[in-house]
Design an enzyme around this catalytic site. Structure first.
Site, PDB file in Angstrom:
ATOM      1  N   HIS A 111       0.802  -1.230   0.000  1.00 47.32           N
ATOM      2  CA  HIS A 111       0.000   0.000   0.000  1.00 47.32           C
ATOM      3  C   HIS A 111       0.831   1.275   0.000  1.00 47.32           C
ATOM      4  O   HIS A 111       0.286   2.376  -0.066  1.00 47.32           O
ATOM      5  CB  HIS A 111      -0.979   0.029   1.182  1.00 47.32           C
TER       6      HIS A 111
HETATM    7  N1  UDP Z   1      -3.545  -5.955   8.845  1.00 52.41           N
HETATM    8  C1  UDP Z   1      -4.850  -6.446   8.965  1.00 52.41           C
HETATM    9  N2  UDP Z   1      -5.516  -6.803   7.829  1.00 52.41           N
HETATM   10  C2  UDP Z   1      -4.951  -6.723   6.597  1.00 52.41           C
HETATM   11  C3  UDP Z   1      -3.616  -6.229   6.488  1.00 52.41           C
HETATM   12  C4  UDP Z   1      -2.949  -5.837   7.639  1.00 52.41           C
HETATM   13  O1  UDP Z   1      -5.389  -6.549  10.070  1.00 52.41           O
HETATM   14  O2  UDP Z   1      -5.609  -7.078   5.601  1.00 52.41           O
HETATM   15  C5  UDP Z   1      -2.835  -5.537  10.077  1.00 52.41           C
HETATM   16  C6  UDP Z   1      -1.477  -6.143  10.316  1.00 52.41           C
HETATM   17  O3  UDP Z   1      -1.593  -7.398  10.981  1.00 52.41           O
HETATM   18  C7  UDP Z   1      -0.810  -5.088  11.185  1.00 52.41           C
HETATM   19  C8  UDP Z   1      -1.381  -3.791  10.661  1.00 52.41           C
HETATM   20  O4  UDP Z   1      -2.575  -4.151   9.953  1.00 52.41           O
HETATM   21  O5  UDP Z   1      -1.201  -5.266  12.543  1.00 52.41           O
HETATM   22  C9  UDP Z   1      -0.416  -3.081   9.755  1.00 52.41           C
HETATM   23  O6  UDP Z   1      -1.049  -1.988   9.209  1.00 52.41           O
HETATM   24  P1  UDP Z   1      -0.657  -1.326   7.804  1.00 52.41           P
HETATM   25  O7  UDP Z   1       0.086  -2.315   6.991  1.00 52.41           O
HETATM   26  O8  UDP Z   1      -1.923  -0.757   7.255  1.00 52.41           O
HETATM   27  O9  UDP Z   1       0.244  -0.090   8.230  1.00 52.41           O
HETATM   28  P2  UDP Z   1       1.793   0.134   8.474  1.00 52.41           P
HETATM   29  O10 UDP Z   1       2.207  -0.828   9.547  1.00 52.41           O
HETATM   30  O11 UDP Z   1       2.506  -0.064   7.189  1.00 52.41           O
HETATM   31  O12 UDP Z   1       1.877   1.558   8.937  1.00 52.41           O
END
Ligand code: UDP
Length: 357
Positions: free
Chosen positions: A204
């Site tokens: 993403h």
């Molecule tokens: N996650 C979720 N469902 C999904 C994809 C990710 O629950 O379909 C969870 C994942 O386990 C983690 C969090 O979302 O706890 C990560 O969020 P994201 O990837 O949106 O953000 P980033 O960590 O890159 O800021």
């Protein structure tokens, strides 16, 4: 003592839930403000139910927009609430726009800020989250770091040691608590999705999905890989829009789904042969779970996942991606270890620090 938590986007919810619970257990008065940065059911509501977070006391409904618009809207809408409530502490999480917006407003109202997941640096200012990290840390009174690299980054920026507390990783608190419940979901998930051995994919970051010239070859390479092992892809709303515009055809072994709930996604991480991602949190969760992780970024603000854990940086080198998948399928994936203080008790340490600061 009155604590106000600011959450806005998916990765905030897993971090706020254990801190909220630890403070509730100590009888602290708390308010939960949802900025509405993520607003649809699959990116927000489901997490409140599964993580046991209470209904927010306020929702600022900022919705989508450019970084500037989102940050400015959170600032405008949160200010009157903070003036009215005057909490003793505002807790902000991670590196999203809501985090930096709330920190800016608090700093000018002279309300104390504690930043959970402080000190992380990718040293890449083309990444919008890096700007949010730097500014939030500069403004925060308490810097609660997940790992030693966070402390080192803050020390080298000249931050006074009295503001820095290494508490460990709160996202792992949630994982430790909910892994048994996630595991219960596995038999049905595996049956319904018709998968047993598979690669789990999330993408993403703007640097991967905003430009079709970058996204198309990634998707084509993964479609090739899916001829050898199914690829399961829960698609982030931003990426869904980009894919719709590109109109790429994917083979049946490349399975696209809506964003998954936390428990479903956790079960699918735990059972994956490998995870390919550009997420920050997923790099950490795979390290805790001992699942090989291939990160489609040139750098990471979470280097402990490489030094100690199961993470490998792939950047946008699709030849390296194929080779890394070959290695994993041949049983040569990284196993790694669990970093220090990723033990399910970080929120307890945060509560202790807040109550004594
Ligand atoms: N996650 C979720 N469902 C999904 C994809 C990710 O629950 O379909 C969870 C994942 O386990 C983690 C969090 O979302 O706890 C990560 O969020 P994201 O990837 O949106 O953000 P980033 O960590 O890159 O800021």
């Amino acid at each position: 003592m009155k604590v106000l938590h600011v959450v806005g986007a998916r990765p905030n919810f897993m971090k706020a839930a254990p801190v909220h619970a630890a403070l509730a257990a100590r009888g602290v008065e708390q308010l939960l403000v949802h900025t509405g940065q993520h607003y649809d059911a699959a990116m927000s509501d489901v997490f409140f139910t599964e993580l046991g977070l209470p209904e927010p006391d306020a929702n600022l409904n900022v919705g989508s927009g450019s970084h500037t618009v989102q940050t400015a809207e959170v600032m405008k809408r949160i200010e009157p609430l903070l003036v009215e409530q005057r909490p003793d502490w505002v807790l902000v999480y991670g590196d999203v726009n809501s985090t930096v917006a709330a920190a800016l407003v608090c700093a000018k109202l002279r309300i104390r800020i504690a930043h959970v997941e402080a000190g992380l640096r990718s040293f890449d200012r083309s990444m919008p989250e890096e700007i949010n990290r730097i500014v939030t840390d500069a403004l925060s009174d308490l810097l609660l770091t997940p790992s030693a690299d966070g402390d080192e980054n803050l020390h080298s920026e000249g931050v006074d040691a009295s503001r820095i507390h290494r508490v460990g990783n709160v996202m792992i608190d949630t994982l430790v608590r909910l892994l048994p419940r996630a595991e219960e979901r596995w038999p049905n998930l595996s049956r319904d999705l018709g998968i047993d051995r598979y690669i789990l994919l999330t993408l993403h970051r703007p640097s991967n999905v905003d430009d079709p010239e970058t996204l198309r070859p990634i998707v084509e390479t993964l479609a090739d890989i899916s001829a050898r092992i199914p690829v399961l892809f829960p698609v982030h709303p931003r990426t869904a829009e980009a894919l719709r515009k590109m109109n790429v055809q994917t083979p049946p072994a490349f399975k696209l789904t809506e964003p998954l709930s936390y428990l479903d996604f956790t079960a699918l991480q735990q059972h994956a042969t490998a995870v390919i991602t550009d997420s920050g949190g997923v790099q950490e969760e795979t390290t805790f779970l001992g699942v090989p992780c291939l990160t489609m970024r040139p750098n990471t603000e979470r280097p402990v996942t490489i030094a100690v854990g199961t993470n490998t940086l792939i950047g946008n080198d699709l030849v390296a991606l194929r080779a890394a998948v070959d290695d994993i399928l041949a049983g040569r994936g990284r196993r790694g270890a669990i970093p220090e203080l990723w033990d399910g008790r970080a929120a307890e340490r945060i509560a202790d620090v807040l109550l004594t600061s």
